[in-house]
Design a protein around this motif. Sequence first.
Motif, PDB file in Angstrom:
ATOM      1  N   VAL A  33      54.191  46.287  50.306  1.00  0.00           N
ATOM      2  CA  VAL A  33      52.753  46.251  50.074  1.00  0.00           C
ATOM      3  C   VAL A  33      52.171  47.459  50.803  1.00  0.00           C
ATOM      4  N   ILE A  34      51.354  48.231  50.118  1.00  0.00           N
ATOM      5  CA  ILE A  34      50.746  49.416  50.700  1.00  0.00           C
ATOM      6  C   ILE A  34      49.241  49.209  50.841  1.00  0.00           C
ATOM      7  N   GLY A  35      48.749  49.482  52.018  1.00  0.00           N
ATOM      8  CA  GLY A  35      47.324  49.389  52.267  1.00  0.00           C
ATOM      9  C   GLY A  35      46.713  50.753  52.496  1.00  0.00           C
ATOM     10  N   TRP A  36      45.484  50.912  52.039  1.00  0.00           N
ATOM     11  CA  TRP A  36      44.686  52.092  52.342  1.00  0.00           C
ATOM     12  C   TRP A  36      43.580  51.682  53.309  1.00  0.00           C
ATOM     13  N   PHE A  37      43.439  52.433  54.367  1.00  0.00           N
ATOM     14  CA  PHE A  37      42.421  52.197  55.378  1.00  0.00           C
ATOM     15  C   PHE A  37      41.646  53.481  55.610  1.00  0.00           C
TER      16      PHE A  37
ATOM     17  N   THR B  15      46.173  43.895  43.167  1.00  0.00           N
ATOM     18  CA  THR B  15      45.398  44.852  43.954  1.00  0.00           C
ATOM     19  C   THR B  15      44.183  44.178  44.558  1.00  0.00           C
ATOM     20  N   GLU B  16      43.713  44.724  45.666  1.00  0.00           N
ATOM     21  CA  GLU B  16      42.522  44.223  46.325  1.00  0.00           C
ATOM     22  C   GLU B  16      41.667  45.398  46.775  1.00  0.00           C
ATOM     23  N   TYR B  17      40.353  45.149  46.855  1.00  0.00           N
ATOM     24  CA  TYR B  17      39.418  46.194  47.250  1.00  0.00           C
ATOM     25  C   TYR B  17      38.354  45.648  48.179  1.00  0.00           C
TER      26      TYR B  17
ATOM     27  N   ASP C 173      47.024  40.174  55.322  1.00  0.00           N
ATOM     28  CA  ASP C 173      45.606  40.322  55.035  1.00  0.00           C
ATOM     29  C   ASP C 173      45.378  41.792  54.733  1.00  0.00           C
ATOM     30  N   CYS C 174      44.928  42.075  53.543  1.00  0.00           N
ATOM     31  CA  CYS C 174      44.743  43.458  53.104  1.00  0.00           C
ATOM     32  C   CYS C 174      43.853  44.266  54.035  1.00  0.00           C
ATOM     33  N   HIS C 175      42.937  43.597  54.719  1.00  0.00           N
ATOM     34  CA  HIS C 175      41.967  44.281  55.571  1.00  0.00           C
ATOM     35  C   HIS C 175      42.294  44.201  57.058  1.00  0.00           C
TER      36      HIS C 175
END
Length: 126
Positions: free
Chosen positions: A33-37, A58-60, A106-108
């Motif tokens: 899983v790749i997250g962008w911060f 995907t999540e935003y 948690d994506c965030h």
Amino acid sequence: QLQVAESGGDSVQPGGSLTLSCTAPGSTLQYYVIGWFRQAPGKEREGVSCISPAGGSTEYADSVKGRFTVSRDNSKNTVYLEMHSLKPEDTAVYYCATAYSPRSYDCHNVADFGSWGQGTRVTVSS
């Protein structure tokens, strides 16, 4: 340890577009899983988007929903963050990172992600 690297940051005018890339030279991202911060000056690092290993989920963050699109091409070992209608408040250093677990995250939540790149700077101004 897995090394990731971001690229594509630049200075653009409001309303402009930019696409960031995340790669892992010498390794593979396909299982993660790749997250962008992003982290703006004087602010805490915040989650922007994340994508499942196969790209099916995907999540935003609410602040970018409808303007940013995360995608991946595992054959190219690359994850993308396509940004449109950029606003001055999008100005930040953007990071990609790998999640510790593909089953529980948690994506965030910064703490749920392990390997981080050095970041790429996005500046949106007139």
